[in-house]
Design a protein around this motif. Structure first.
Motif, PDB file in Angstrom:
ATOM      1  N   ARG A 150      70.536  14.537  33.110  1.00 35.18           N
ATOM      2  CA  ARG A 150      69.973  14.153  34.409  1.00 35.18           C
ATOM      3  C   ARG A 150      70.679  12.896  34.949  1.00 35.18           C
ATOM      4  O   ARG A 150      71.095  12.850  36.118  1.00 35.18           O
ATOM      5  N   ASN A 195      66.150   6.150  27.606  1.00 37.41           N
ATOM      6  CA  ASN A 195      66.348   7.394  26.856  1.00 37.41           C
ATOM      7  C   ASN A 195      66.544   7.043  25.374  1.00 37.41           C
ATOM      8  O   ASN A 195      67.658   7.135  24.845  1.00 37.41           O
ATOM      9  N   ALA A 222      68.270  16.360  27.841  1.00 36.06           N
ATOM     10  CA  ALA A 222      67.908  16.613  29.243  1.00 36.06           C
ATOM     11  C   ALA A 222      68.000  15.326  30.053  1.00 36.06           C
ATOM     12  O   ALA A 222      68.498  15.324  31.191  1.00 36.06           O
ATOM     13  N   ASN A 223      67.550  14.206  29.477  1.00 36.54           N
ATOM     14  CA  ASN A 223      67.614  12.941  30.196  1.00 36.54           C
ATOM     15  C   ASN A 223      69.049  12.458  30.340  1.00 36.54           C
ATOM     16  O   ASN A 223      69.434  11.912  31.378  1.00 36.54           O
ATOM     17  N   TRP A 224      69.857  12.666  29.295  1.00 33.29           N
ATOM     18  CA  TRP A 224      71.287  12.335  29.381  1.00 33.29           C
ATOM     19  C   TRP A 224      71.932  13.101  30.540  1.00 33.29           C
ATOM     20  O   TRP A 224      72.623  12.523  31.383  1.00 33.29           O
ATOM     21  N   GLU A 241      67.071   4.954  33.718  1.00 37.53           N
ATOM     22  CA  GLU A 241      65.886   5.396  32.996  1.00 37.53           C
ATOM     23  C   GLU A 241      66.111   5.282  31.490  1.00 37.53           C
ATOM     24  O   GLU A 241      67.193   5.594  30.992  1.00 37.53           O
ATOM     25  N   ARG A 267      63.888  10.090  20.641  1.00 32.82           N
ATOM     26  CA  ARG A 267      63.234  11.134  21.426  1.00 32.82           C
ATOM     27  C   ARG A 267      63.515  12.506  20.815  1.00 32.82           C
ATOM     28  O   ARG A 267      64.507  12.690  20.106  1.00 32.82           O
ATOM     29  N   ASP A 268      62.689  13.457  21.180  1.00 27.94           N
ATOM     30  CA  ASP A 268      62.962  14.850  20.830  1.00 27.94           C
ATOM     31  C   ASP A 268      64.364  15.232  21.315  1.00 27.94           C
ATOM     32  O   ASP A 268      64.805  14.809  22.379  1.00 27.94           O
ATOM     33  N   ASP A 269      65.075  16.035  20.501  1.00 31.86           N
ATOM     34  CA  ASP A 269      66.472  16.360  20.815  1.00 31.86           C
ATOM     35  C   ASP A 269      66.647  16.920  22.223  1.00 31.86           C
ATOM     36  O   ASP A 269      67.535  16.490  22.971  1.00 31.86           O
ATOM     37  N   ASP A 270      65.810  17.895  22.561  1.00 30.39           N
ATOM     38  CA  ASP A 270      65.953  18.531  23.875  1.00 30.39           C
ATOM     39  C   ASP A 270      65.656  17.549  25.005  1.00 30.39           C
ATOM     40  O   ASP A 270      66.340  17.551  26.039  1.00 30.39           O
ATOM     41  N   ALA A 271      64.650  16.699  24.810  1.00 31.03           N
ATOM     42  CA  ALA A 271      64.289  15.729  25.839  1.00 31.03           C
ATOM     43  C   ALA A 271      65.401  14.695  26.005  1.00 31.03           C
ATOM     44  O   ALA A 271      65.725  14.296  27.132  1.00 31.03           O
ATOM     45  N   TRP A 272      65.994  14.260  24.881  1.00 38.73           N
ATOM     46  CA  TRP A 272      67.082  13.276  24.965  1.00 38.73           C
ATOM     47  C   TRP A 272      68.278  13.849  25.720  1.00 38.73           C
ATOM     48  O   TRP A 272      68.835  13.211  26.606  1.00 38.73           O
TER      49      TRP A 272
END
Length: 232
Positions: free
Chosen positions: A90, A75, A86-88, A73, A79-84
């Motif tokens: 995941r 990434n 979270a994707n890392w 996926e 991206r927004d820090d929290d979203a980046w």
């Protein structure tokens, strides 16, 4: 009878591996979203639940573990820090940590039974070559899988526990098709001397060999299947 647990068996490389292992004397249990035992590897408890379910179906004995399940996926770093983050996390959880948990359970199972066993981990060319700026996490997860495989091979060979990895390059699965479309297929194909991406059946042939026939002295080996797009 050889009992094999294969993760990510419902499509792509996993489905091809399942087909390649449809052989006399082989019993295979798959895991996936569309077939086999369901397990969401985002949940840290899922690998142990899957392992126990497979063990119960096999009557208490698993001989080979093939870790194929994974995600690919984007990434982007903007991206927004929290979203980046979270994707890392995941991607690491699904691609590396879940595989590690299953490898640990497999090693302990074989140690307790004083029995040999084999692990085949499906990593990626990205483990060595890296990947796109939007896929740091994917490359890092696959590099971790290769290092884990080598550590298992070195640590437990004396117990008859063997570990191998396969590093495919682009393989014609749903993930690769999306990536080729988004990045410009012609440009990417020009980087592959063979002139085409791998077929899942080619990866499956290697996985079958490692799971069943590779000589013990090959433990720790990493096989590349990338059309010479990365040689080492």
């Amino acid at each position: 009878m050889t009992n094999i647990l294969l993760t990510g068996s419902s499509r792509g490389i996993g489905a091809a591996i399942a087909a390649a292992l449809d052989l006399p004397g082989i019993t295979l249990i798959g895991h996936g979203t569309n077939s086999g035992i369901p397990a969401d590897f985002v949940d840290p408890a899922a690998p142990a639940v899957l392992w126990q379910a497979a063990l119960d179906q096999f009557g208490g004995q698993i001989d080979v573990l093939i870790n194929n399940a994974g995600v690919f996926e984007e990434n982007p770093i903007d991206r927004d820090d929290d979203a980046w983050l979270a994707n890392w996390n995941r991607t690491m959880q699904i691609n590396l940590t879940a595989s590690a948990a299953l490898c640990r359970l497999a090693v302990r199972h074989w140690q307790e039974r004083k029995a040999p066993g084999r692990i085949v981990n499906i990593a990626s060319r990205a483990a060595y070559r890296g990947d796109s700026p939007a896929h740091w996490h994917y490359a890092a997860s696959k590099a971790g899988m290769v290092a884990m495989t080598k550590s298992i091979a070195r640590g437990y060979a004396r117990d008859g526990i063997l570990a191998f990895a396969i590093c495919p390059g682009f393989t014609m699965t749903g993930m690769a098709e999306d990536y080729l479309a988004s990045r410009g297929g012609d440009k990417l194909l020009a980087d592959i001397p063979l002139g085409r991406v791998a077929d899942p059946a080619e990866v499956a042939t290697a996985a079958r060999f490692l799971a069943l026939d590779a000589p013990p002295s090959m433990t720790g080996a990493v096989l590349d299947i990338n059309g010479a797009s990365y040689v080492r």
